[in-house]
Design a protein around this motif. Sequence first.
Motif, PDB file in Angstrom:
ATOM      1  N   GLY A 194      13.978 -18.880 -20.091  1.00 42.22           N
ATOM      2  CA  GLY A 194      13.772 -19.132 -18.668  1.00 42.22           C
ATOM      3  C   GLY A 194      14.292 -18.014 -17.786  1.00 42.22           C
ATOM      4  N   SER A 195      13.482 -17.609 -16.791  1.00 44.56           N
ATOM      5  CA  SER A 195      13.869 -16.577 -15.827  1.00 44.56           C
ATOM      6  C   SER A 195      14.349 -17.268 -14.558  1.00 44.56           C
ATOM      7  N   THR A 196      15.525 -16.889 -14.064  1.00 50.04           N
ATOM      8  CA  THR A 196      16.148 -17.608 -12.959  1.00 50.04           C
ATOM      9  C   THR A 196      16.460 -16.683 -11.782  1.00 50.04           C
ATOM     10  N   HIS A 197      16.472 -17.263 -10.580  1.00 51.09           N
ATOM     11  CA  HIS A 197      16.820 -16.506  -9.375  1.00 51.09           C
ATOM     12  C   HIS A 197      18.322 -16.477  -9.146  1.00 51.09           C
ATOM     13  N   THR A 198      19.014 -17.494  -9.608  1.00 48.45           N
ATOM     14  CA  THR A 198      20.475 -17.559  -9.559  1.00 48.45           C
ATOM     15  C   THR A 198      20.957 -17.650 -11.000  1.00 48.45           C
ATOM     16  N   PRO A 199      22.023 -16.952 -11.370  1.00 46.89           N
ATOM     17  CA  PRO A 199      22.499 -17.044 -12.753  1.00 46.89           C
ATOM     18  C   PRO A 199      22.839 -18.486 -13.132  1.00 46.89           C
ATOM     19  N   ILE A 200      22.137 -19.043 -14.118  1.00 51.43           N
ATOM     20  CA  ILE A 200      22.392 -20.390 -14.610  1.00 51.43           C
ATOM     21  C   ILE A 200      22.188 -20.423 -16.117  1.00 51.43           C
ATOM     22  N   THR A 201      22.705 -21.478 -16.747  1.00 47.46           N
ATOM     23  CA  THR A 201      22.457 -21.748 -18.157  1.00 47.46           C
ATOM     24  C   THR A 201      22.078 -23.210 -18.310  1.00 47.46           C
ATOM     25  N   ILE A 202      21.020 -23.474 -19.083  1.00 47.62           N
ATOM     26  CA  ILE A 202      20.577 -24.835 -19.376  1.00 47.62           C
ATOM     27  C   ILE A 202      20.392 -24.952 -20.880  1.00 47.62           C
ATOM     28  N   THR A 203      20.985 -25.985 -21.481  1.00 48.51           N
ATOM     29  CA  THR A 203      20.865 -26.201 -22.916  1.00 48.51           C
ATOM     30  C   THR A 203      20.635 -27.680 -23.229  1.00 48.51           C
ATOM     31  N   HIS A 204      19.960 -27.932 -24.333  1.00 45.22           N
ATOM     32  CA  HIS A 204      19.881 -29.275 -24.926  1.00 45.22           C
ATOM     33  C   HIS A 204      20.594 -29.184 -26.262  1.00 45.22           C
ATOM     34  N   VAL A 205      21.628 -30.016 -26.436  1.00 45.96           N
ATOM     35  CA  VAL A 205      22.471 -29.926 -27.626  1.00 45.96           C
ATOM     36  C   VAL A 205      22.463 -31.266 -28.367  1.00 45.96           C
ATOM     37  N   THR A 206      22.276 -31.207 -29.673  1.00 46.71           N
ATOM     38  CA  THR A 206      22.378 -32.375 -30.537  1.00 46.71           C
ATOM     39  C   THR A 206      23.632 -32.231 -31.391  1.00 46.71           C
ATOM     40  N   VAL A 207      24.562 -33.184 -31.251  1.00 39.12           N
ATOM     41  CA  VAL A 207      25.823 -33.152 -31.997  1.00 39.12           C
ATOM     42  C   VAL A 207      25.803 -34.296 -33.011  1.00 39.12           C
ATOM     43  N   GLN A 208      25.937 -33.954 -34.275  1.00 37.63           N
ATOM     44  CA  GLN A 208      25.892 -34.961 -35.335  1.00 37.63           C
ATOM     45  C   GLN A 208      27.134 -35.857 -35.306  1.00 37.63           C
ATOM     46  N   PRO A 209      27.031 -37.092 -35.810  1.00 36.38           N
ATOM     47  CA  PRO A 209      28.174 -38.012 -35.783  1.00 36.38           C
ATOM     48  C   PRO A 209      29.433 -37.390 -36.372  1.00 36.38           C
ATOM     49  N   GLY A 210      30.526 -37.486 -35.615  1.00 37.56           N
ATOM     50  CA  GLY A 210      31.810 -36.959 -36.058  1.00 37.56           C
ATOM     51  C   GLY A 210      32.014 -35.478 -35.838  1.00 37.56           C
ATOM     52  N   ALA A 211      30.975 -34.764 -35.418  1.00 43.70           N
ATOM     53  CA  ALA A 211      31.083 -33.311 -35.229  1.00 43.70           C
ATOM     54  C   ALA A 211      31.628 -32.975 -33.845  1.00 43.70           C
ATOM     55  N   GLU A 212      32.203 -31.780 -33.741  1.00 44.28           N
ATOM     56  CA  GLU A 212      32.763 -31.310 -32.477  1.00 44.28           C
ATOM     57  C   GLU A 212      32.016 -30.066 -32.002  1.00 44.28           C
ATOM     58  N   LEU A 255      33.782 -25.547 -23.139  1.00 46.40           N
ATOM     59  CA  LEU A 255      33.617 -27.000 -23.081  1.00 46.40           C
ATOM     60  C   LEU A 255      33.884 -27.584 -24.465  1.00 46.40           C
ATOM     61  N   ARG A 256      34.433 -28.795 -24.479  1.00 50.27           N
ATOM     62  CA  ARG A 256      34.664 -29.478 -25.756  1.00 50.27           C
ATOM     63  C   ARG A 256      34.063 -30.876 -25.690  1.00 50.27           C
ATOM     64  N   VAL A 257      33.180 -31.180 -26.648  1.00 50.31           N
ATOM     65  CA  VAL A 257      32.571 -32.503 -26.765  1.00 50.31           C
ATOM     66  C   VAL A 257      32.594 -32.894 -28.236  1.00 50.31           C
ATOM     67  N   THR A 258      32.935 -34.149 -28.515  1.00 49.06           N
ATOM     68  CA  THR A 258      32.944 -34.660 -29.883  1.00 49.06           C
ATOM     69  C   THR A 258      32.075 -35.906 -29.958  1.00 49.06           C
ATOM     70  N   ALA A 259      31.208 -35.985 -30.948  1.00 50.76           N
ATOM     71  CA  ALA A 259      30.372 -37.165 -31.155  1.00 50.76           C
ATOM     72  C   ALA A 259      31.158 -38.220 -31.928  1.00 50.76           C
ATOM     73  N   ASP A 260      31.040 -39.466 -31.511  1.00 53.05           N
ATOM     74  CA  ASP A 260      31.656 -40.548 -32.282  1.00 53.05           C
ATOM     75  C   ASP A 260      31.109 -40.544 -33.705  1.00 53.05           C
ATOM     76  N   ALA A 261      31.978 -40.906 -34.647  1.00 56.19           N
ATOM     77  CA  ALA A 261      31.565 -40.913 -36.052  1.00 56.19           C
ATOM     78  C   ALA A 261      30.493 -41.961 -36.313  1.00 56.19           C
ATOM     79  N   ARG A 262      30.518 -43.042 -35.540  1.00 57.32           N
ATOM     80  CA  ARG A 262      29.499 -44.086 -35.691  1.00 57.32           C
ATOM     81  C   ARG A 262      28.694 -44.171 -34.410  1.00 57.32           C
ATOM     82  N   GLN A 263      27.385 -43.995 -34.510  1.00 55.27           N
ATOM     83  CA  GLN A 263      26.474 -44.100 -33.389  1.00 55.27           C
ATOM     84  C   GLN A 263      25.660 -45.388 -33.531  1.00 55.27           C
ATOM     85  N   ASP A 264      24.977 -45.780 -32.458  1.00 52.36           N
ATOM     86  CA  ASP A 264      24.119 -46.951 -32.523  1.00 52.36           C
ATOM     87  C   ASP A 264      22.976 -46.704 -33.507  1.00 52.36           C
ATOM     88  N   ALA A 265      22.415 -47.788 -34.033  1.00 47.73           N
ATOM     89  CA  ALA A 265      21.377 -47.679 -35.055  1.00 47.73           C
ATOM     90  C   ALA A 265      20.160 -46.902 -34.567  1.00 47.73           C
TER      91      ALA A 265
END
Length: 323
Positions: A194-212, A255-265
């Motif tokens: 993506g080309s931007t007019h103002t410096p920005i960052t956009i991400t979609h992140v998938t974190v597996q159960p229990g991962a940080e 940034l720090r994010v941790t996924a719960d070890a157990r997710q909904d079905a």
Amino acid sequence: MPAITVDDVLVLPRLPRLDESTAYRPVRRLTTAPSGYEGEGFPVRRAFAGVPMSELDPFIHLDQMGEVDYAPGEPKGTPWHPHRGFETVTYMIDGIMDHQDSQGGGGTITDGDTQWMTAGSGLLHIEAPPEHLVTSGGLFHGLQLWVNLPKVAKMIPPRYQDIRGRESALLTTPDGGALIRVIAGEVAGHQGPGSTHTPITITHVTVQPGAELSLPWRADFNALVYVLAGRGTVGTDSRPIHTGQLAVHGPGDALRVTADARQDANTPALELYIMGGQPIREPVAHYGPFVMNTRAELMQAVEDFQAGRLGVVPAGRMPHTGA
């Protein structure tokens, strides 16, 4: 969520391991998005509701569209509407969306694609599911982010970036526990399309159960973490966070994010939409689909729209919107 992925994340480039001296960002504010309806009646979560504009800058608005499984005949879109003074970034996770404008632009986005529209000086626009999806029904899930334009770019000519999901930069964490899709901006030296007019960052992140996820983040950017699906913890004090919540971060380098070890079905992993940018720090005058700097500019935008100066609805409209 069929956004772009890979069979084996371990073949991807990896984030650097952050050392103990890294200044992780604390969570300044944690909000829960209220639900509402947009356009012709499709459900949305208003992700930025209750957050001061100063903490969002350079972003204005974020809707999570769906997730909804439509029966035949139920899929809905928006009627024709104007835009001026900002950009819309529409990210499709599930389903298909057509878009068309009063200047002859348009196209189709589907799983993992992004349609980036710089409205600039203004146009008329419509977004709607294609006729075959209206007939068949199906899953619909996406996001629309509004990115402000600085004063010098408010009246530039409109333009599009149609970003296919496969164009996103892909990387993973040192242990392979997360998949990071960089849509715009840069993460650890990996540049999104993506080309931007103002410096920005956009991400979609998938974190597996229990991962940080320990994600390096520019110190001069703000940092917004929105949960698309799943449960986990966020920030230096490991605050619980779940689907439909936004974490606004304070200063720091990562940034720090941790996924719960157990997710909904029905939610196999923690899905995050992470945004940040360099604040524009200019006055914001916002009214409906117009984002300008002053009230006088808003009034001019409304007058221009009413006078047809933002364009007229094309004669060849999309079939399912009527003649």
